[in-house]
Design a protein around this motif. Structure first.
Motif, short mmCIF file in Angstrom:
data_model
loop_
_atom_site.label_atom_id
_atom_site.label_comp_id
_atom_site.label_asym_id
_atom_site.label_seq_id
_atom_site.Cartn_x
_atom_site.Cartn_y
_atom_site.Cartn_z
N GLY A 280 17.28 1.03 5.48
CA GLY A 280 15.91 1.42 5.78
C GLY A 280 14.86 0.43 5.34
O GLY A 280 13.65 0.71 5.43
N ALA A 281 15.29 -0.73 4.87
CA ALA A 281 14.34 -1.77 4.48
C ALA A 281 13.92 -2.56 5.72
O ALA A 281 14.61 -2.58 6.73
CB ALA A 281 14.96 -2.71 3.45
N ARG A 282 12.77 -3.22 5.61
CA ARG A 282 12.30 -4.08 6.69
C ARG A 282 12.54 -5.53 6.32
O ARG A 282 12.38 -5.91 5.16
CB ARG A 282 10.82 -3.81 6.95
CG ARG A 282 10.58 -2.45 7.60
CD ARG A 282 9.17 -1.98 7.43
NE ARG A 282 8.85 -1.72 6.02
CZ ARG A 282 7.69 -1.24 5.61
NH1 ARG A 282 6.73 -1.00 6.46
NH2 ARG A 282 7.48 -1.02 4.33
N VAL A 283 12.93 -6.31 7.31
CA VAL A 283 13.41 -7.66 7.05
C VAL A 283 12.54 -8.68 7.78
O VAL A 283 12.29 -8.57 8.99
CB VAL A 283 14.88 -7.82 7.50
CG1 VAL A 283 15.34 -9.27 7.35
CG2 VAL A 283 15.78 -6.89 6.69
N GLU B 174 0.82 -1.21 0.00
CA GLU B 174 0.00 0.00 0.00
C GLU B 174 0.85 1.27 0.00
O GLU B 174 0.42 2.31 -0.51
CB GLU B 174 -0.93 0.00 1.20
CG GLU B 174 -2.04 -1.03 1.11
CD GLU B 174 -3.14 -0.81 2.11
OE1 GLU B 174 -4.33 -0.93 1.73
OE2 GLU B 174 -2.83 -0.52 3.29
N ALA B 175 2.06 1.18 0.54
CA ALA B 175 2.94 2.35 0.60
C ALA B 175 3.75 2.55 -0.68
O ALA B 175 4.55 3.48 -0.77
CB ALA B 175 3.87 2.25 1.79
N GLY B 176 3.56 1.67 -1.66
CA GLY B 176 4.31 1.78 -2.91
C GLY B 176 5.68 1.16 -2.86
O GLY B 176 6.51 1.39 -3.74
N GLY B 177 5.96 0.36 -1.81
CA GLY B 177 7.25 -0.27 -1.69
C GLY B 177 7.38 -1.50 -2.57
O GLY B 177 6.42 -1.98 -3.16
N ARG B 178 8.59 -2.00 -2.61
CA ARG B 178 8.88 -3.21 -3.38
C ARG B 178 9.21 -4.35 -2.43
O ARG B 178 9.62 -4.11 -1.29
CB ARG B 178 10.07 -2.96 -4.33
CG ARG B 178 9.75 -2.00 -5.45
CD ARG B 178 9.96 -0.54 -5.06
NE ARG B 178 11.36 -0.23 -4.78
CZ ARG B 178 12.26 0.09 -5.73
NH1 ARG B 178 11.87 0.17 -6.99
NH2 ARG B 178 13.50 0.37 -5.41
N HIS C 43 22.63 -5.17 6.63
CA HIS C 43 22.79 -4.07 5.68
C HIS C 43 21.44 -3.60 5.13
O HIS C 43 21.24 -2.39 4.93
CB HIS C 43 23.71 -4.50 4.53
CG HIS C 43 24.17 -3.35 3.69
ND1 HIS C 43 24.80 -2.24 4.21
CD2 HIS C 43 24.06 -3.11 2.35
CE1 HIS C 43 25.07 -1.38 3.24
NE2 HIS C 43 24.63 -1.89 2.10
N ALA C 44 20.52 -4.53 4.91
CA ALA C 44 19.19 -4.13 4.43
C ALA C 44 18.52 -3.19 5.42
O ALA C 44 17.93 -2.17 5.03
CB ALA C 44 18.32 -5.36 4.19
N ARG C 45 18.62 -3.49 6.69
CA ARG C 45 18.02 -2.63 7.70
C ARG C 45 18.75 -1.28 7.79
O ARG C 45 18.12 -0.25 8.04
CB ARG C 45 18.02 -3.33 9.06
CG ARG C 45 17.10 -4.54 9.09
CD ARG C 45 17.09 -5.20 10.44
NE ARG C 45 16.09 -4.61 11.32
CZ ARG C 45 15.97 -4.89 12.61
NH1 ARG C 45 16.81 -5.73 13.17
NH2 ARG C 45 15.04 -4.33 13.33
N ALA D 16 14.98 2.15 0.90
CA ALA D 16 14.28 2.35 2.16
C ALA D 16 12.79 2.07 2.00
O ALA D 16 12.19 2.40 0.96
CB ALA D 16 14.50 3.77 2.66
N ASP D 17 12.21 1.47 3.02
CA ASP D 17 10.78 1.15 3.10
C ASP D 17 10.37 -0.03 2.22
O ASP D 17 9.18 -0.35 2.15
CB ASP D 17 9.91 2.37 2.79
CG ASP D 17 10.14 3.51 3.77
OD1 ASP D 17 10.33 3.21 4.96
OD2 ASP D 17 10.14 4.67 3.34
#
Length: 251
Positions: free
Chosen positions: A138-141, A41-45, A133-135, A111-112
């Motif tokens: 700013g990515a969520r894991v 919904e936030a447009g993330g991948r 590194h992903a975190r 991020a996101d």
């Protein structure tokens, strides 16, 4: 071992693990489904990674009939699957420091976004560094691993930590250290691994939860249909065109 043929015993072991995963991981499955729905919904991948046989479960949720079109495989050359020759090279690459950082820094992940990392042991440098590194980006894991390994093995990452230590959500596959469900007096090694069965089921449960969560919010889940049913190709072409900026396996 219990009575019955080895085939019966394996099915019984796999069913028992699946029941445990269903009952004991329900909260984590719900949380992971919510995280992925939020990402959509936030447009993330969304990306999925697994090395060696852990890649089987990652591939099971990418470009899959009945699956979310937005889930992309994050490739690490030589580490995805068992097609590299010699096969032992894939195992060696999982222990290389810096590889995960190089892969992420040259990937579309930002991020996101959401990254699903699958590693049965969660002890090797590649999945641990990838989560860290992903975190940092700013990515969520979401990690899918056997938590038992953290108590019974030594980490191979310089930090001494495991995949489970660097995730927003952890799904515990309950697989015993060694990934073999059966033993026999006449066979010197344990055999019949069940990690693929359980890990794939956990992730499909998360995908189902994501789809239901989106629908409950009034958002149509971007699902793919089978190309082997009438109208399937046309449906998938429309979905891929609509979400082309978040689907990387089509380019």
């Amino acid at each position: 071992m219990s009575d019955g043929t080895p085939a019966d015993q394996f099915f019984d072991a796999a069913i028992g693990l699946l029941q445990r995963a269903r009952d004991e991981e329900s909260a984590a499955i719900a949380a992971a489904g919510t995280l992925l729905a939020d990402t959509v919904e936030a447009g993330g991948r969304m990306f999925a990674f697994g090395a060696g046989h852990s890649s089987l479960a990652a591939q099971d949720i990418v470009y899959r009939a009945g699956g979310l079109a937005l889930m992309n495989l994050l490739p690490v050359p030589g580490a995805v699957g068992v097609d590299v020759v010699p096969a032992t090279l894939g195992s060696a690459l999982e222990r290389v420091d810096g590889l995960a950082t190089a892969v992420l820094d040259t990937s579309p992940l930002r991020a996101d976004d959401a990254l699903v990392i699958i590693s049965l042991s969660g002890r090797n440098a590649l999945p641990v560094e990838m989560a860290m590194h992903a975190r940092s980006l700013g990515a969520r894991v979401i990690g899918v691993t056997s938590v038992a390994y953290a108590a019974q093995t030594t980490s191979r990452h310089s930090s001494g930590t495991y995949l489970k230590d660097h995730c927003d959500i952890v799904l515990d596959s309950k697989i015993a250290v060694g990934d073999a469900e059966l033993t026999l007096d006449t066979i010197p090694a344990p055999f019949a691994p069940a990690s693929t069965v359980v890990t794939a089921a956990l992730l499909q449960a998360v995908m189902a939860t994501t789809a239901q969560t989106l629908a409950a919010r009034g958002t149509e889940p971007p699902l793919l249909r089978s190309g082997n049913v009438d109208g399937g190709h046309e449906w998938n072409t429309q979905i891929m065109n609509e979400y082309r900026d978040r689907i990387f396996y089509r380019h």
